[in-house]
Design an enzyme around this catalytic site. Sequence first.
Site, PDB file in Angstrom:
ATOM      1  N   TYR A   1       0.780   4.335  -2.496  1.00 47.38           N
ATOM      2  CA  TYR A   1      -0.341   5.268  -2.311  1.00 47.38           C
ATOM      3  C   TYR A   1      -0.175   6.050  -1.002  1.00 47.38           C
ATOM      4  CZ  TYR A   1      -5.311   6.700  -2.024  1.00 47.38           C
ATOM      5  OH  TYR A   1      -6.492   7.394  -1.928  1.00 47.38           O
ATOM      6  N   ASP A   2       0.065   5.318   0.094  1.00 48.87           N
ATOM      7  CA  ASP A   2       0.147   5.982   1.407  1.00 48.87           C
ATOM      8  C   ASP A   2       1.308   6.973   1.450  1.00 48.87           C
ATOM      9  OD1 ASP A   2      -1.621   3.916   1.752  1.00 48.87           O
ATOM     10  OD2 ASP A   2      -0.779   3.190   3.634  1.00 48.87           O
TER      11      ASP A   2
ATOM     12  N   ARG B 277     -10.839   2.460  11.290  1.00 53.10           N
ATOM     13  CA  ARG B 277     -10.702   3.793  10.719  1.00 53.10           C
ATOM     14  C   ARG B 277     -11.959   4.589  10.992  1.00 53.10           C
ATOM     15  NH1 ARG B 277      -9.663   3.536   4.860  1.00 53.10           N
ATOM     16  NH2 ARG B 277      -7.473   3.125   5.273  1.00 53.10           N
TER      17      ARG B 277
ATOM     18  N   PRO C  27      -5.801  -1.841   7.109  1.00 56.14           N
ATOM     19  CA  PRO C  27      -6.043  -1.198   8.412  1.00 56.14           C
ATOM     20  C   PRO C  27      -7.193  -1.859   9.182  1.00 56.14           C
ATOM     21  CG  PRO C  27      -5.758   0.464   6.706  1.00 56.14           C
ATOM     22  CD  PRO C  27      -5.859  -0.861   6.003  1.00 56.14           C
TER      23      PRO C  27
ATOM     24  N   VAL D 133     -17.702  -1.080  -0.918  1.00 50.48           N
ATOM     25  CA  VAL D 133     -19.126  -0.791  -1.117  1.00 50.48           C
ATOM     26  C   VAL D 133     -19.575  -1.248  -2.503  1.00 50.48           C
ATOM     27  CG1 VAL D 133     -20.871   1.012  -1.243  1.00 50.48           C
ATOM     28  CG2 VAL D 133     -19.139   1.113   0.543  1.00 50.48           C
ATOM     29  N   SER D 134     -18.787  -0.893  -3.534  1.00 48.50           N
ATOM     30  CA  SER D 134     -19.192  -1.294  -4.890  1.00 48.50           C
ATOM     31  C   SER D 134     -19.121  -2.811  -5.036  1.00 48.50           C
ATOM     32  CB  SER D 134     -18.352  -0.573  -5.938  1.00 48.50           C
ATOM     33  OG  SER D 134     -16.995  -0.621  -5.607  1.00 48.50           O
ATOM     34  N   ASN D 135     -18.079  -3.442  -4.492  1.00 47.41           N
ATOM     35  CA  ASN D 135     -18.000  -4.908  -4.578  1.00 47.41           C
ATOM     36  C   ASN D 135     -19.238  -5.571  -3.979  1.00 47.41           C
ATOM     37  OD1 ASN D 135     -15.543  -5.099  -5.815  1.00 47.41           O
ATOM     38  ND2 ASN D 135     -14.557  -6.280  -4.189  1.00 47.41           N
TER      39      ASN D 135
ATOM     40  N   ARG E 143       0.819  -1.218   0.000  1.00 52.52           N
ATOM     41  CA  ARG E 143       0.000   0.000   0.000  1.00 52.52           C
ATOM     42  C   ARG E 143       0.852   1.267   0.000  1.00 52.52           C
ATOM     43  NH1 ARG E 143      -5.559  -1.738   2.196  1.00 52.52           N
ATOM     44  NH2 ARG E 143      -6.168   0.431   2.336  1.00 52.52           N
TER      45      ARG E 143
ATOM     46  N   GLY F 283     -14.071  -9.770   8.916  1.00 52.56           N
ATOM     47  CA  GLY F 283     -15.091  -8.716   8.798  1.00 52.56           C
ATOM     48  C   GLY F 283     -15.200  -7.865  10.051  1.00 52.56           C
TER      49      GLY F 283
HETATM   50  P1  NAD Z   1     -11.201   7.385  -9.074  1.00 54.12           P
HETATM   51  O1  NAD Z   1     -10.214   6.341  -9.401  1.00 54.12           O
HETATM   52  O2  NAD Z   1     -12.620   7.189  -9.487  1.00 54.12           O
HETATM   53  O3  NAD Z   1     -10.739   8.797  -9.665  1.00 54.12           O
HETATM   54  C1  NAD Z   1      -9.409   9.151  -9.920  1.00 54.12           C
HETATM   55  C2  NAD Z   1      -9.341   9.877 -11.252  1.00 54.12           C
HETATM   56  O4  NAD Z   1      -7.977  10.284 -11.500  1.00 54.12           O
HETATM   57  C3  NAD Z   1      -9.734   8.983 -12.431  1.00 54.12           C
HETATM   58  O5  NAD Z   1     -10.615   9.681 -13.284  1.00 54.12           O
HETATM   59  C4  NAD Z   1      -8.414   8.687 -13.124  1.00 54.12           C
HETATM   60  O6  NAD Z   1      -8.553   8.432 -14.510  1.00 54.12           O
HETATM   61  C5  NAD Z   1      -7.635   9.956 -12.830  1.00 54.12           C
HETATM   62  N1  NAD Z   1      -6.171   9.770 -12.883  1.00 54.12           N
HETATM   63  C6  NAD Z   1      -5.440   8.794 -12.279  1.00 54.12           C
HETATM   64  N2  NAD Z   1      -4.130   8.976 -12.540  1.00 54.12           N
HETATM   65  C7  NAD Z   1      -4.035  10.077 -13.343  1.00 54.12           C
HETATM   66  C8  NAD Z   1      -2.944  10.769 -13.951  1.00 54.12           C
HETATM   67  N3  NAD Z   1      -1.685  10.347 -13.806  1.00 54.12           N
HETATM   68  N4  NAD Z   1      -3.221  11.866 -14.707  1.00 54.12           N
HETATM   69  C9  NAD Z   1      -4.497  12.291 -14.871  1.00 54.12           C
HETATM   70  N5  NAD Z   1      -5.564  11.683 -14.322  1.00 54.12           N
HETATM   71  C10 NAD Z   1      -5.325  10.587 -13.555  1.00 54.12           C
HETATM   72  O7  NAD Z   1     -11.112   7.628  -7.499  1.00 54.12           O
HETATM   73  P2  NAD Z   1     -11.957   8.568  -6.515  1.00 54.12           P
HETATM   74  O8  NAD Z   1     -12.525   7.703  -5.476  1.00 54.12           O
HETATM   75  O9  NAD Z   1     -12.827   9.479  -7.262  1.00 54.12           O
HETATM   76  O10 NAD Z   1     -10.777   9.396  -5.833  1.00 54.12           O
HETATM   77  C11 NAD Z   1     -10.492  10.744  -6.179  1.00 54.12           C
HETATM   78  C12 NAD Z   1      -9.398  11.277  -5.253  1.00 54.12           C
HETATM   79  O11 NAD Z   1      -9.853  11.246  -3.905  1.00 54.12           O
HETATM   80  C13 NAD Z   1      -8.094  10.497  -5.304  1.00 54.12           C
HETATM   81  O12 NAD Z   1      -7.000  11.402  -5.230  1.00 54.12           O
HETATM   82  C14 NAD Z   1      -8.143   9.658  -4.057  1.00 54.12           C
HETATM   83  O13 NAD Z   1      -6.866   9.359  -3.577  1.00 54.12           O
HETATM   84  C15 NAD Z   1      -8.909  10.554  -3.104  1.00 54.12           C
HETATM   85  N6  NAD Z   1      -9.580   9.760  -2.048  1.00 54.12           N
HETATM   86  C16 NAD Z   1     -10.697   9.028  -2.320  1.00 54.12           C
HETATM   87  C17 NAD Z   1     -11.284   8.270  -1.311  1.00 54.12           C
HETATM   88  C18 NAD Z   1     -12.540   7.473  -1.524  1.00 54.12           C
HETATM   89  O14 NAD Z   1     -12.983   6.806  -0.603  1.00 54.12           O
HETATM   90  N7  NAD Z   1     -13.172   7.491  -2.666  1.00 54.12           N
HETATM   91  C19 NAD Z   1     -10.718   8.256  -0.027  1.00 54.12           C
HETATM   92  C20 NAD Z   1      -9.556   8.982   0.189  1.00 54.12           C
HETATM   93  C21 NAD Z   1      -9.000   9.750  -0.817  1.00 54.12           C
HETATM   94  N1  UDP Z   2     -13.035  -5.532   1.662  1.00 54.95           N
HETATM   95  C1  UDP Z   2     -13.745  -6.715   1.766  1.00 54.95           C
HETATM   96  N2  UDP Z   2     -14.269  -7.257   0.632  1.00 54.95           N
HETATM   97  C2  UDP Z   2     -14.160  -6.691  -0.588  1.00 54.95           C
HETATM   98  C3  UDP Z   2     -13.444  -5.447  -0.693  1.00 54.95           C
HETATM   99  C4  UDP Z   2     -12.886  -4.919   0.455  1.00 54.95           C
HETATM  100  O1  UDP Z   2     -13.898  -7.276   2.867  1.00 54.95           O
HETATM  101  O2  UDP Z   2     -14.691  -7.241  -1.570  1.00 54.95           O
HETATM  102  C5  UDP Z   2     -12.480  -4.932   2.900  1.00 54.95           C
HETATM  103  C6  UDP Z   2     -11.016  -4.534   2.806  1.00 54.95           C
HETATM  104  O3  UDP Z   2     -10.163  -5.614   3.124  1.00 54.95           O
HETATM  105  C7  UDP Z   2     -10.940  -3.415   3.835  1.00 54.95           C
HETATM  106  C8  UDP Z   2     -12.326  -2.761   3.754  1.00 54.95           C
HETATM  107  O4  UDP Z   2     -13.177  -3.735   3.154  1.00 54.95           O
HETATM  108  O5  UDP Z   2     -10.767  -3.943   5.121  1.00 54.95           O
HETATM  109  C9  UDP Z   2     -12.352  -1.482   2.941  1.00 54.95           C
HETATM  110  O6  UDP Z   2     -11.716  -1.749   1.710  1.00 54.95           O
HETATM  111  P1  UDP Z   2     -11.609  -0.702   0.532  1.00 54.95           P
HETATM  112  O7  UDP Z   2     -10.728  -1.293  -0.504  1.00 54.95           O
HETATM  113  O8  UDP Z   2     -12.965  -0.258   0.133  1.00 54.95           O
HETATM  114  O9  UDP Z   2     -10.929   0.593   1.169  1.00 54.95           O
HETATM  115  P2  UDP Z   2      -9.666   0.833   2.133  1.00 54.95           P
HETATM  116  O10 UDP Z   2      -9.071  -0.483   2.576  1.00 54.95           O
HETATM  117  O11 UDP Z   2      -8.723   1.604   1.288  1.00 54.95           O
HETATM  118  O12 UDP Z   2     -10.241   1.575   3.251  1.00 54.95           O
END
Ligand code: NAD
Ligand code: UDP
Length: 312
Positions: free
Chosen positions: A146-147, A278, A275, A189-191, A143, A208
């Site tokens: 990203y982190d 959270r 994690p 959520v989507s899964n 991870r 879980g």
């Molecule tokens: P997402 O993957 O749907 O959106 C990311 C977008 O960035 C996509 O449209 C992708 O094509 C674009 N992208 C990726 N790399 C790129 C690059 N090199 N150049 C140009 N475009 C690029 O994800 P999201 O959930 O909409 O997340 C948006 C932002 O919010 C991200 O920065 C993510 O880290 C942050 N974020 C989201 C969550 C969440 O729960 N959804 C949580 C924490 C942080």
């Molecule tokens: N997770 C799960 N089943 C799935 C997808 C994710 O149990 O099909 C768990 C995953 O291991 C994590 C939590 O759900 O503990 C949230 O995962 P997600 O990838 O949505 O976000 P993040 O881990 O980045 O918070």
Amino acid sequence: MEKKRIVVTGGAGFIGSHLCEKLLEQGNDVVCVDNLFTGSKDNIRHLMDHPYFEFMRHDIIEPYYVETDQIYNLACPASPIHYQYDPIKTSKTCVLGSLHSLGLAKRCHARVLQASTSEVYGDPEINPQPEEYWGHVNCVGVRSCYDEGKRMAETLFFDYYRQHKVDIKIIRIFNTYGPRMAINDGRVVSNFIVQALKGEDITIYGQGSQTRSFCYVDDLVDGMIKMMNSRDGFTGPVNLGNSREFTILELAQRVIELTESKSRIIFRPLPQDDPKQRKPLTDLAKKELDWEAEIQLTEGLKKTINYFRTKI
Ligand code: NAD
Ligand code: UDP
Ligand code: UDP
């Protein structure tokens, strides 16, 4: 409000497309910069004919030039599956992408907001997490791209603020969900919704018992815009998220109930560095932005389920 020229990187993604929509509704001129890695034109198709909307297909690891008043820097894959697909690229997007957005803000004297993440806290030793907490992050795990990428981005933001007086804002987003998450996104959520609607097994990783706090996308977008327009000198970082905490098992049960699905729950191995808990402390957002997530999980899940029904 006066019309502003606003850049949204990652604007064709899940959160970015909702943000572009809202900014246009408020009368702004929006440029969406996206390489369509995880985003899609479908997410912004309804905006394409808007006279104040422009789509620029561009990868932000390369410099980019536009004239602008505000920049929301969201470009970055957010789902573990996607950001681990090409981890070196993820680091480049976080670091070089932020550098270019900061260079742009410096040249244009624009305000720039970084979409950071609760992942900067890693696998936190304290719950809930306040902004002052420095985190518990593995710098060599799967991870880390990203982190650590997002942590480095925060560092760059603060150094541009201190060294060049760039007008920065940082939000730390906690798990957000809603319509336009990609079907293959891999986040929980989507899964679960897609599995429940297809009658497939619901895959819980681990037992879980790990927890997350889920924020509906409309709440988040309101908070983002409030932060962008917050008082001078308030840089954040500020947590944005819903403070109600659920176990992943509870989430699975709620999804089954709301979809009236016959799916069974099955258990799969827990991914590395997942994690255990959270939950955001959101006092700062309340105080500075007068913001609090309002949409409860059941209501947000219903809207998200309706969206996925049209996609499956
Ligand atoms: P997402 O993957 O749907 O959106 C990311 C977008 O960035 C996509 O449209 C992708 O094509 C674009 N992208 C990726 N790399 C790129 C690059 N090199 N150049 C140009 N475009 C690029 O994800 P999201 O959930 O909409 O997340 C948006 C932002 O919010 C991200 O920065 C993510 O880290 C942050 N974020 C989201 C969550 C969440 O729960 N959804 C949580 C924490 C942080
Ligand atoms: N997770 C799960 N089943 C799935 C997808 C994710 O149990 O099909 C768990 C995953 O291991 C994590 C939590 O759900 O503990 C949230 O995962 P997600 O990838 O949505 O976000 P993040 O881990 O980045 O918070
Ligand atoms: N940059 C950009 N768009 C701009 C201005 C700068 O992409 O409108 C890039 C620039 O190419 C550089 C980075 O942003 O790679 C940082 O810019 P800055 O001016 O701070 O640094 P310098 O160019 O002096 O190294």
